[in-house]
Enzyme design. Structure first.
Site, PDB file in Angstrom:
ATOM      1  N   ILE A 152       0.833  -1.202   0.000  1.00 49.76           N
ATOM      2  CA  ILE A 152       0.000   0.000   0.000  1.00 49.76           C
ATOM      3  C   ILE A 152       0.868   1.253   0.000  1.00 49.76           C
ATOM      4  O   ILE A 152       0.620   2.204  -0.752  1.00 49.76           O
ATOM      5  CB  ILE A 152      -0.953  -0.001   1.206  1.00 49.76           C
ATOM      6  N   ASP A 171      11.057   2.529   6.632  1.00 53.50           N
ATOM      7  CA  ASP A 171      10.582   1.143   6.693  1.00 53.50           C
ATOM      8  C   ASP A 171      11.802   0.281   6.994  1.00 53.50           C
ATOM      9  O   ASP A 171      12.785   0.317   6.258  1.00 53.50           O
ATOM     10  CB  ASP A 171       9.950   0.730   5.360  1.00 53.50           C
ATOM     11  N   THR A 203       1.556   0.972   8.113  1.00 52.50           N
ATOM     12  CA  THR A 203       2.261  -0.072   8.838  1.00 52.50           C
ATOM     13  C   THR A 203       1.270  -0.785   9.737  1.00 52.50           C
ATOM     14  O   THR A 203       0.265  -0.188  10.151  1.00 52.50           O
ATOM     15  CB  THR A 203       3.408   0.548   9.681  1.00 52.50           C
ATOM     16  N   CYS A 230      -4.561   5.892   7.674  1.00 58.26           N
ATOM     17  CA  CYS A 230      -5.540   4.960   7.114  1.00 58.26           C
ATOM     18  C   CYS A 230      -5.061   3.528   7.333  1.00 58.26           C
ATOM     19  O   CYS A 230      -5.446   2.613   6.591  1.00 58.26           O
ATOM     20  CB  CYS A 230      -5.733   5.217   5.621  1.00 58.26           C
ATOM     21  N   ASP A 256      -8.845   7.655   9.367  1.00 58.15           N
ATOM     22  CA  ASP A 256      -9.832   6.656   8.953  1.00 58.15           C
ATOM     23  C   ASP A 256      -9.943   5.533   9.970  1.00 58.15           C
ATOM     24  O   ASP A 256     -10.853   4.713   9.883  1.00 58.15           O
ATOM     25  CB  ASP A 256      -9.439   6.081   7.585  1.00 58.15           C
ATOM     26  N   GLU A 261     -12.941   1.231  17.971  1.00 65.01           N
ATOM     27  CA  GLU A 261     -13.911   1.226  16.873  1.00 65.01           C
ATOM     28  C   GLU A 261     -15.049   0.271  17.194  1.00 65.01           C
ATOM     29  O   GLU A 261     -14.821  -0.789  17.780  1.00 65.01           O
ATOM     30  CB  GLU A 261     -13.221   0.813  15.565  1.00 65.01           C
ATOM     31  N   HIS A 279     -13.488   4.131   8.907  1.00 66.77           N
ATOM     32  CA  HIS A 279     -12.717   2.979   8.434  1.00 66.77           C
ATOM     33  C   HIS A 279     -13.152   2.583   7.019  1.00 66.77           C
ATOM     34  O   HIS A 279     -13.565   1.450   6.764  1.00 66.77           O
ATOM     35  CB  HIS A 279     -12.869   1.797   9.386  1.00 66.77           C
ATOM     36  N   LEU A 280     -12.994   3.528   6.103  1.00 65.90           N
ATOM     37  CA  LEU A 280     -13.435   3.333   4.721  1.00 65.90           C
ATOM     38  C   LEU A 280     -12.310   2.930   3.777  1.00 65.90           C
ATOM     39  O   LEU A 280     -12.523   2.882   2.566  1.00 65.90           O
ATOM     40  CB  LEU A 280     -14.062   4.635   4.191  1.00 65.90           C
ATOM     41  N   GLY A 281     -11.130   2.622   4.310  1.00 64.21           N
ATOM     42  CA  GLY A 281      -9.979   2.364   3.450  1.00 64.21           C
ATOM     43  C   GLY A 281     -10.236   1.352   2.353  1.00 64.21           C
ATOM     44  O   GLY A 281      -9.781   1.519   1.222  1.00 64.21           O
TER      45      GLY A 281
END
Length: 526
Positions: A152, A171, A203, A230, A256, A261, A279-281
């Site tokens: 991603i 990273d 991550t 996100c 997001d 949640e 949380h629409l990723g």
């Protein structure tokens, strides 16, 4: 005929795939937890998204028949993976089906934050015309700090470069060669914080990334930085973020995901400089279709032919090889997990060597198993099947070496991890043909069984270490189960592996690190 239950909302096409493959399927999205518990014993497979909670109780109720749980998506936080493994239930996911969708959402959130689009929209709809109030910033020429350069993150970097942004990336697995291919500058986390105008997170949530962006991190950022998350709730400390937003150190945040949640009552929601989505990723028609079709095909393949793909708790192994490979698989996983947990810098190469009895077997699944465990502390999406892909994406060279020479042990697996700073090896064997044991770490002989809670210590071989360690742990009420020592030479470097009955809290770790003989101490979990 195998029978599958779909307990969350999936594409109708997934139902059709099961039926076309000759599998009976019940489609009951929103099935209450108590009904799932009563009925799960009637099914060979369970297909889910994120709503269904596959607890130990559910898995125990399905034990004996439930063969596979398929998660349409990446995260398996809602599945008790250890319980599934104990019950012989394969857990599969679809790690790449929603990568583009999630990356695009991160870019959309960054744009919405930069131009204050949600607030401006609400103001305009309320009959106001506050043109001067919503002064935004351009993305052109700005520096984007990318935390996590996996599948991603790489897509986000590509899209940001299309917007003419400069991308710097942190990273632990990102090699210099892979960074050049992506066109990003590889930096440390502190360098990223100091230079980025926008920071976007890609991550997993692990012990190493939990509260990664906290008060200390925000203080290192340039004033007016903007944060986009996100990935997973918990990577950003929300209380510290609120303080930083109020002080102006952080100009805005687009979130997001949240620590809790569903997030129905969060203090950040009242802030004008926060953009929030539920949380629409992965919430696009294309992504939902892709992951649904993938999970249906994977589960069908497994139930009908035994083929395994994208499994998180077992490798791709034929039915014929499985009984012979099982003890070696356990050993390979333990070696990989050990190496992964003690490695903190970018990995350049991983080599797995085999000699003795194991060298005569199909070692490729063992390499994949070890490789997956090496990388697991840095990516929750990696598994035994897709580990080579993750390594290739990060420019990690993977080698397997099979020796036909006789050795000190009837069977031996040696795993070597090469980073920019060091090369570290760990070796193990099987006692009695089935009991995994570590026999060498960094060239130092040591015989140790790996247990759930362990301490790994590198130290100077000087008197007082055992007494000091024992006192600190005793004062904390932590019992030592086993104690293994090894040293290169008298008075030189030494190591200790200590099995304890409980996890060691951070304050106790600080006291251990302060002991004069200790160079490094880490907690390990197996």
């Amino acid at each position: 005929m195998p029978k599958v239950l779909i307990s969350d909302k999936l594409s109708d096409r997934a139902v059709e795939i099961f039926k076309e493959r000759g599998i009976e399927v019940d489609f009951e999205p929103g099935l209450p937890a108590e009904d799932l518990l009563k009925r799960i014993g009637d099914y060979d497979g369970l297909a889910i998204r994120s709503a269904t909670k596959v607890t130990e109780e559910v898995l125990n109720a399905g034990a004996g028949r439930l063969k596979v749980v398929g998660r349409a998506g990446i995260g398996v936080d809602n599945v008790d993976l250890p319980a599934a493994t104990r019950n012989g239930t394969v857990v599969m996911n679809t790690p790449f089906g929603n990568s583009i969708t999630t990356a695009e959402h991160a870019i959309a959130m960054m744009m919405a934050l930069a131009r204050q689009i949600p607030a401006a929209d609400a103001s305009t709809r309320a009959g106001k015309w506050e043109k001067s109030k919503f002064m935004g910033v351009e993305l052109f020429g700005k520096t984007l700090g990318l935390v996590g350069a996996g599948n991603i993150g790489c897509i986000v970097a590509d899209r940001a470069q299309g917007l003419k942004m400069k991308v710097v990336a942190f990273d632990p697995f990102l090699s210099p060669e892979r960074a050049r291919e992506l066109g990003v500058e590889r930096v440390t986390i502190d360098e990223l914080l100091a230079r980025a105008d926008f920071i976007t997170l890609h991550t997993p949530l692990t012990d190493g990334t939990r509260n990664l962006l906290n008060a200390d991190a925000f203080a290192k950022c340039r004033k007016g930085v903007r944060i986009i998350n996100c990935a997973r709730g918990g990577i950003v400390n929300e209380a510290d973020l609120k303080d930083a937003l109020e002080s102006g150190q952080v100009a805005g945040a687009a979130l997001d995901v949240f620590e809790v949640e569903p997030a129905r009552d969060n203090p950040l929601f009242a802030m004008d400089n926060v953009v929030a989505t539920p949380h629409l990723g992965a919430a696009t028609e294309e992504a939902q279709e892709n992951v649904a079709l993938q999970v249906a095909e994977q589960m069908s393949d497994y139930l009908l032919t035994g083929a395994v793909s994208n499994a998180l708790n077992m490798p791709s192994i034929s039915a014929e090889d499985a009984p012979r490979l099982q003890p070696y698989m356990t050993l390979a996983c333990q070696l990989g997990s050990f190496a992964g947990q003690v490695t903190e810098t970018a990995i350049k190469a991983v080599t797995v060597e085999f000699e003795g009895h194991v060298a005569k077997l199909n070692v490729k699944p063992l390499v994949q198993a070890a490789l997956a465990e090496v990388m697991k502390p840095f990516s929750d999406a990696v598994n035994m099947v897709n580990a080579p892909v993750f390594a290739r994406e990060r420019g990690i060279e993977v080698s397997e070496i099979v020796h036909d020479r006789p050795g000190d042990y009837q069977t031996l697996i040696k795993l070597t991890v090469k980073t920019e700073r060091f090369e570290r090896s760990v070796s193990g064997t099987l006692f009695g043909g089935k009991l995994p044991r570590l026999v060498n770490i960094k060239g130092i002989s040591v015989e140790a069984e790996l247990t759930e809670h362990m301490l790994y210590i590198t130290n100077h071989d000087k008197p007082g270490l055992i007494g000091g360690l024992g006192s600190v742990l005793a004062d904390a009420g932590i019992n030592i189960a086993t104690f293994h020592l090894g040293r290169a030479a008298a008075g030189g470097d030494a190591i200790a592996l200590i099995a304890v009955d409980d996890s060691v809290p951070p304050d106790v770790m600080e006291k251990l690190q302060a002991l004069p003989q200790i160079m490094q101490v880490k907690t390990l979990n197996f």
